[in-house]
Design a protein around this motif. Structure first.
Motif, PDB file in Angstrom:
ATOM      1  N   ILE A   1       0.871  -1.342   0.038  1.00  9.45           N
ATOM      2  CA  ILE A   1       0.050  -0.111  -0.005  1.00  9.45           C
ATOM      3  C   ILE A   1       1.090   1.349   0.056  1.00  9.45           C
ATOM      4  CG2 ILE A   1      -1.554   1.380   1.330  1.00  9.45           C
ATOM      5  CD1 ILE A   1      -3.001  -1.415   2.196  1.00  9.45           C
TER       6      ILE A   1
ATOM      7  N   LYS B   1       0.879   4.199  -2.991  1.00  6.50           N
ATOM      8  CA  LYS B   1       0.586   5.539  -2.642  1.00  6.50           C
ATOM      9  C   LYS B   1       1.610   6.235  -3.240  1.00  6.50           C
ATOM     10  CE  LYS B   1      -0.900   6.192   1.451  1.00  6.50           C
ATOM     11  NZ  LYS B   1      -0.907   6.373   3.103  1.00  6.50           N
TER      12      LYS B   1
ATOM     13  N   LEU C   1      -2.194   6.498  -5.883  1.00  6.29           N
ATOM     14  CA  LEU C   1      -3.358   6.470  -4.795  1.00  6.29           C
ATOM     15  C   LEU C   1      -3.431   7.727  -4.060  1.00  6.29           C
ATOM     16  CD1 LEU C   1      -2.957   2.579  -3.229  1.00  6.29           C
ATOM     17  CD2 LEU C   1      -4.829   3.620  -5.132  1.00  6.29           C
ATOM     18  N   GLN C   2      -4.544   8.236  -3.904  1.00  2.00           N
ATOM     19  CA  GLN C   2      -5.011   9.459  -3.181  1.00  2.00           C
ATOM     20  C   GLN C   2      -5.813   9.186  -1.982  1.00  2.00           C
ATOM     21  OE1 GLN C   2      -3.305  12.466  -3.671  1.00  2.00           O
ATOM     22  NE2 GLN C   2      -2.172  11.238  -5.393  1.00  2.00           N
ATOM     23  N   PRO C   3      -5.899   9.859  -1.144  1.00  2.00           N
ATOM     24  CA  PRO C   3      -6.922   9.814  -0.126  1.00  2.00           C
ATOM     25  C   PRO C   3      -8.280   9.918  -0.741  1.00  2.00           C
ATOM     26  CG  PRO C   3      -5.438  11.405   0.699  1.00  2.00           C
ATOM     27  CD  PRO C   3      -4.978  11.152  -0.725  1.00  2.00           C
TER      28      PRO C   3
ATOM     29  N   HIS D   1      -9.609  -0.371   3.139  1.00  2.00           N
ATOM     30  CA  HIS D   1      -9.197   0.847   2.975  1.00  2.00           C
ATOM     31  C   HIS D   1      -9.817   1.538   1.685  1.00  2.00           C
ATOM     32  CE1 HIS D   1      -5.430  -0.297   5.466  1.00  2.00           C
ATOM     33  NE2 HIS D   1      -5.624  -1.438   4.998  1.00  2.00           N
TER      34      HIS D   1
ATOM     35  N   PHE E   1      -9.458   4.397  -1.144  1.00  2.00           N
ATOM     36  CA  PHE E   1      -8.551   5.392  -1.736  1.00  2.00           C
ATOM     37  C   PHE E   1      -9.341   6.011  -3.071  1.00  2.00           C
ATOM     38  CE2 PHE E   1      -5.487   2.922   0.748  1.00  2.00           C
ATOM     39  CZ  PHE E   1      -4.769   3.881   1.129  1.00  2.00           C
TER      40      PHE E   1
ATOM     41  N   MET F   1      -8.279   6.946  -7.180  1.00  2.00           N
ATOM     42  CA  MET F   1      -7.080   7.042  -8.212  1.00  2.00           C
ATOM     43  C   MET F   1      -7.815   7.663  -9.531  1.00  2.00           C
ATOM     44  SD  MET F   1      -5.007   3.969  -9.916  1.00  2.00           S
ATOM     45  CE  MET F   1      -4.153   3.499  -8.509  1.00  2.00           C
TER      46      MET F   1
END
Length: 358
Positions: A147, A151, A156-158, A189, A191, A193
């Motif tokens: 992960i 990121k 991968l963004q919040p 999780h 995220f 993208m």
């Protein structure tokens, strides 16, 4: 029995002289060969069993080591074999096979079959057995590393989902597991993208949901189906098994093909794609079983697949998600890929399967 013809030789005495003495090797007394040197007519009787000759290889010059350290060279490789055989020292079977195109062809076919069997059954079996011995703490550490790497390198963004919506979905997914009687631990999780609609499971039980997938889902039942599918990967340790299979196949391909040629890479790629399709089908089985257990509608998952196939955003007003910049990608049709080159089973078949499921 036909007496084999003499063969010309070059004789190098044990004294280390650089100049060869021409001569002739012929059949002598039983179990012996006779060496006659041309220069002085010297004749030597050589016990065939005491001679050490190099293996016959096509028309290459052969070397024969004499008991006293002298060496003779023979250009007539086959003639030397006939002499040795007549003196009671026939070639080994493997040497004879190497000179037979039929034997070589048969050995090639058998080797290919053995390699194929190892590729098809032995390596996957060994990798799957090994997966059972890998501690969960190791795979969880691997998840964290993956992960972090994604990121850093894959963008991968919040997640744009609110904390409340993320918490609601996590709670809903854990309720699904409890209701289905599943105890395998998972960590969920969220995220973003771009607008990519995807979800994936990692070997240690981590699941990643992208906002693009949540946005396309027609309802919670569709997301439950995706979650159950990814849970199937975790439950059956597909990620770890794929990792170990890839490592085993890579090692064998490197040994067999030498350096990484395009052929070796193609063999590895094709094999892993096939493994992935099998795992995806198994995860679909798990998804259906869990959806039935919690009374989720499989048709919702079929609709999500249609939206992903067609690139439709179709965001539900109830979804807590904000638009992203890359709208063009969401409207682009997916490319048609032959099933044997696709990691997932054909999407039309998947849509039909979940559409017809009860």
């Amino acid at each position: 029995m036909t007496v084999p013809s003499p063969v010309p030789v070059r004789y190098y005495p044990a004294t280390g002289a650089a100049r060869a003495v021409p001569g002739e090797l012929s059949l002598g007394a039983p179990g012996k060969l006779q060496l006659r040197l041309t220069d002085d007519g010297t004749v030597r009787e050589l016990p065939a069993g005491a001679l050490r000759s190099s293996e016959r290889f096509a028309s290459a010059t052969r070397h024969v080591q004499l008991p006293d350290g002298a060496v003779i060279e023979v250009d007539d490789a086959l003639g030397l074999s006939h002499l040795l055989a007549a003196a009671g020292q026939p070639e080994r079977a493997v040497t004879r096979w190497q000179q037979s195109w039929r034997a070589v062809a048969l050995a090639t076919v058998l080797s290919a079959l053995a390699l194929g069997a190892a590729w098809q059954w032995v390596l996957p079996w060994a990798a799957d057995r090994s997966a059972a011995w890998i501690p969960v703490t190791w795979t969880q550490a691997l998840d964290r590393a993956v992960i972090a790497q994604l990121k850093a390198t894959e963008g991968l963004q919040p997640s744009a989902l609110s904390d409340a919506e993320q918490a609601r979905l996590r709670a809903r997914f854990h309720q699904v597991l409890a209701a289905a009687g599943q105890t395998t631990a998972v960590e969920i999780h969220f995220f973003r993208m771009g607008d990519t609609p995807n979800a994936f499971a990692l070997p240690g039980g981590s699941m990643v949901f992208l906002d693009g997938l949540v946005k396309r889902a027609p309802d919670d039942d569709a997301l439950i189906g995706v979650f159950a599918h990814e849970f199937g990967h975790v439950q059956h340790r597909h990620g770890l098994r794929t990792l170990l299979r890839t490592a085993a196949i890579t090692a064998v391909a490197t040994w067999y093909f030498g350096d990484f040629t395009s052929l070796a890479n193609a063999a590895i790629l094709t094999t892993q794609l096939r493994y992935s399709r099998g795992f995806e089908s198994e995860a679909d089985d798990t998804a259906l079983a869990i959806m039935r257990a919690v009374h989720a509608n499989p048709k919702s998952l079929a609709e999500l697949f249609r939206r992903m196939r067609d690139g439709h955003a179709d965001e539900s007003p109830a979804r807590d998600s904000q638009p992203v910049a890359d709208k063009a990608n969401a409207k682009r049709k997916s490319l048609s890929i032959p099933e044997f080159l696709n990691t997932h089973p054909d999407i039309e078949r998947r849509i039909e399967r979940f559409e017809r499921a009860q």
